[in-house]
Design a protein around this motif. Sequence first.
Motif, PDB file in Angstrom:
ATOM      1  N   TRP A  34       0.912  -1.040  -0.024  1.00  0.00           N
ATOM      2  CA  TRP A  34      -0.220  -0.024  -0.092  1.00  0.00           C
ATOM      3  C   TRP A  34       1.066   1.220   0.050  1.00  0.00           C
ATOM      4  O   TRP A  34       0.583   2.929  -0.449  1.00  0.00           O
ATOM      5  CB  TRP A  34      -0.600  -0.168   1.255  1.00  0.00           C
ATOM      6  N   VAL A  39       0.010   7.374  -2.730  1.00  0.00           N
ATOM      7  CA  VAL A  39      -1.073   7.183  -0.975  1.00  0.00           C
ATOM      8  C   VAL A  39       0.189   8.268  -0.370  1.00  0.00           C
ATOM      9  O   VAL A  39      -0.611   9.208   0.544  1.00  0.00           O
ATOM     10  CB  VAL A  39      -0.170   6.007  -0.521  1.00  0.00           C
ATOM     11  N   ILE A 125      -8.936   6.507  -8.601  1.00  0.00           N
ATOM     12  CA  ILE A 125     -10.885   6.761  -8.238  1.00  0.00           C
ATOM     13  C   ILE A 125     -11.064   7.278  -6.540  1.00  0.00           C
ATOM     14  O   ILE A 125     -11.899   7.278  -5.759  1.00  0.00           O
ATOM     15  CB  ILE A 125     -11.476   5.999  -8.874  1.00  0.00           C
ATOM     16  N   ALA A 126     -10.064   6.331  -6.090  1.00  0.00           N
ATOM     17  CA  ALA A 126     -10.831   6.260  -5.009  1.00  0.00           C
ATOM     18  C   ALA A 126     -10.763   7.303  -3.814  1.00  0.00           C
ATOM     19  O   ALA A 126     -11.547   8.021  -3.134  1.00  0.00           O
ATOM     20  CB  ALA A 126      -9.473   5.393  -4.069  1.00  0.00           C
ATOM     21  N   PHE A 127      -9.754   8.249  -4.290  1.00  0.00           N
ATOM     22  CA  PHE A 127      -9.671   9.155  -3.879  1.00  0.00           C
ATOM     23  C   PHE A 127     -11.468  10.197  -3.928  1.00  0.00           C
ATOM     24  O   PHE A 127     -12.102  10.789  -2.759  1.00  0.00           O
ATOM     25  CB  PHE A 127      -8.398  10.080  -3.817  1.00  0.00           C
ATOM     26  N   VAL A 130     -14.211   9.013  -2.238  1.00  0.00           N
ATOM     27  CA  VAL A 130     -14.552   9.236  -0.532  1.00  0.00           C
ATOM     28  C   VAL A 130     -14.818  10.285   0.004  1.00  0.00           C
ATOM     29  O   VAL A 130     -15.989  10.294   0.215  1.00  0.00           O
ATOM     30  CB  VAL A 130     -12.403   8.922   0.465  1.00  0.00           C
TER      31      VAL A 130
ATOM     32  N   PRO B  18     -11.524   0.979  -6.850  1.00  0.00           N
ATOM     33  CA  PRO B  18     -10.714   1.481  -6.436  1.00  0.00           C
ATOM     34  C   PRO B  18      -9.820   0.850  -5.262  1.00  0.00           C
ATOM     35  O   PRO B  18     -10.510  -0.386  -5.213  1.00  0.00           O
ATOM     36  CB  PRO B  18     -11.264   2.432  -5.425  1.00  0.00           C
ATOM     37  N   HIS B  19      -8.392   1.148  -4.862  1.00  0.00           N
ATOM     38  CA  HIS B  19      -7.478   0.306  -4.511  1.00  0.00           C
ATOM     39  C   HIS B  19      -7.995   0.134  -2.951  1.00  0.00           C
ATOM     40  O   HIS B  19      -8.771   1.117  -2.343  1.00  0.00           O
ATOM     41  CB  HIS B  19      -6.228   0.054  -4.156  1.00  0.00           C
ATOM     42  N   PHE B  21      -6.784  -0.318  -0.050  1.00  0.00           N
ATOM     43  CA  PHE B  21      -5.473   1.127   0.854  1.00  0.00           C
ATOM     44  C   PHE B  21      -5.652   2.553   0.072  1.00  0.00           C
ATOM     45  O   PHE B  21      -5.725   3.419   0.839  1.00  0.00           O
ATOM     46  CB  PHE B  21      -3.729   0.050   0.356  1.00  0.00           C
ATOM     47  N   GLU B  22      -5.882   2.930  -0.552  1.00  0.00           N
ATOM     48  CA  GLU B  22      -6.220   3.690  -1.254  1.00  0.00           C
ATOM     49  C   GLU B  22      -7.300   4.920  -0.672  1.00  0.00           C
ATOM     50  O   GLU B  22      -7.596   6.140  -0.162  1.00  0.00           O
ATOM     51  CB  GLU B  22      -5.999   3.852  -3.063  1.00  0.00           C
ATOM     52  N   LEU B  23      -8.659   3.233  -0.590  1.00  0.00           N
ATOM     53  CA  LEU B  23     -10.302   3.869   0.272  1.00  0.00           C
ATOM     54  C   LEU B  23      -9.882   4.849   1.545  1.00  0.00           C
ATOM     55  O   LEU B  23     -10.040   5.976   1.822  1.00  0.00           O
ATOM     56  CB  LEU B  23     -11.393   3.012   0.466  1.00  0.00           C
TER      57      LEU B  23
END
Lengths: 264, 185
Positions: A34, A39, A125-127, A130, B18-19, B21-23
């Motif tokens: 990770w 990150v 996309i994760a950011f 959220v 999404p990953h 860990f990135e979440l």
Amino acid sequence: MNAQTVLASSGDEFKAPGPELFEFPPLFAGGPEWLTKPVVFAVFGSLVVVVFFWSAFANPKLVPRGVQNLGEVGYMFVRDQIGRPFLGKNTDQWMPLLMSVFFLIWIWNIFAVVPIIQFPIASHIAFPAVLAASVYFIKIYLGIKHQGPVKYFTNMIPSGLPLPVYFLLVPIEYLSTFILAPFTHAVRLFANMFAGHTILAFFSLVGFWFLFEKPTVAGFSVGIIGVLVTIVMTAFELLIQFLQAFLFTMLAAMYIQSGLHAEH
Amino acid sequence: MIQAASVLAAEENNPLIPHTFELVVGIFSFAVVMIFLGKVLTPRIQKTLAERTEAIEGGLERAEQAQQEAQQVLDEYKAQQKAAALEASNERRKAEEQGAQIIAQAKEQAQVEARRIVENAKAQIEAERQQALQSLRAEIGALSVELAGRVVGESLEDSARQSRVVDRFLEELEERARTQEQITS
């Protein structure tokens, strides 16, 4: 990534950058999976925002000096351009959220053109997901709290239409409000940053490839064009970065307002 | 073979998935910003901005108040000046009136005095005249009797008769003089 580029990657021919631009291994060999560049800089971005606003607003003066002036310009912008047009008198109460969302996204986006970092955090996309999810849950919570658990869901359906219309309208309305809205909210930011980063990478690689990697007489002018377009696109990206942060925050304000008060 | 592997890799790294860990990192980053910028710093600047607005509004209010006070003082001053000017003109008029009064009084007194003097003089003259007339009457009587006695040759020594004749004569004389006066006036 298609077969052609895979084949091209082995040879001496120019190969356009693809989705591998967005794939990062762990920072160092043997490190945790990770701990990647996005990150690290996602956290770094939040620290930049906090440090900047700490130096601006930690001890605010009635007569602003130095960084406080700059911070106030930012605050006024979010309040007057994003908050007030949508939230009206509720603006002050929601400024903490709007400030955080706007400046975190903006700094994440700016990282796309900062040397060494050169990566828009929101292109993962994760950011954006959220942030969009946070706004989404706040919207529904506010809707149920301020309009009631039943009225929130009936308020968004306009009354007085012929019955058959509702068979079409109700699913569309719920689909748009509860599924498409948060999805597009996140994807709009993600896709813009993703595309912008791809374009910048492509043109800078064109320049680098034809001027340094494989310099040829024929390719020289192509390389020059690549550099020039990279410069122009960098300027354009700066605008897009700001615009997307602005748009994301504006939509957040709109969704919050839709929870606080019925639209119809 | 290579192609299949790369397709598999691309599917693993689908940019829309999404990953996890990135979440987590995204939530952490957002939380850090929300706590410091949202919960701590934004309320501080909001408070300062509110105070500034208040200070500016208060300053404007104070300036207005000062201006009002200045205007009031000016009005008062003007009113005082007006009153003073009015008083001065009143005083002047009063003084003029008094002066005129004093002059008039003096004139009147002088006239009275003059009249008194004239009257006194008249009275004195009258008295002296009466006195003169009295003595003249006696003298004229004696002289005329003596003259008459001498003329008629008859002694008219008897005093009673003598005086009666003289008186009658004088009265006639006076009567004559009065009628003459009436005619002339």
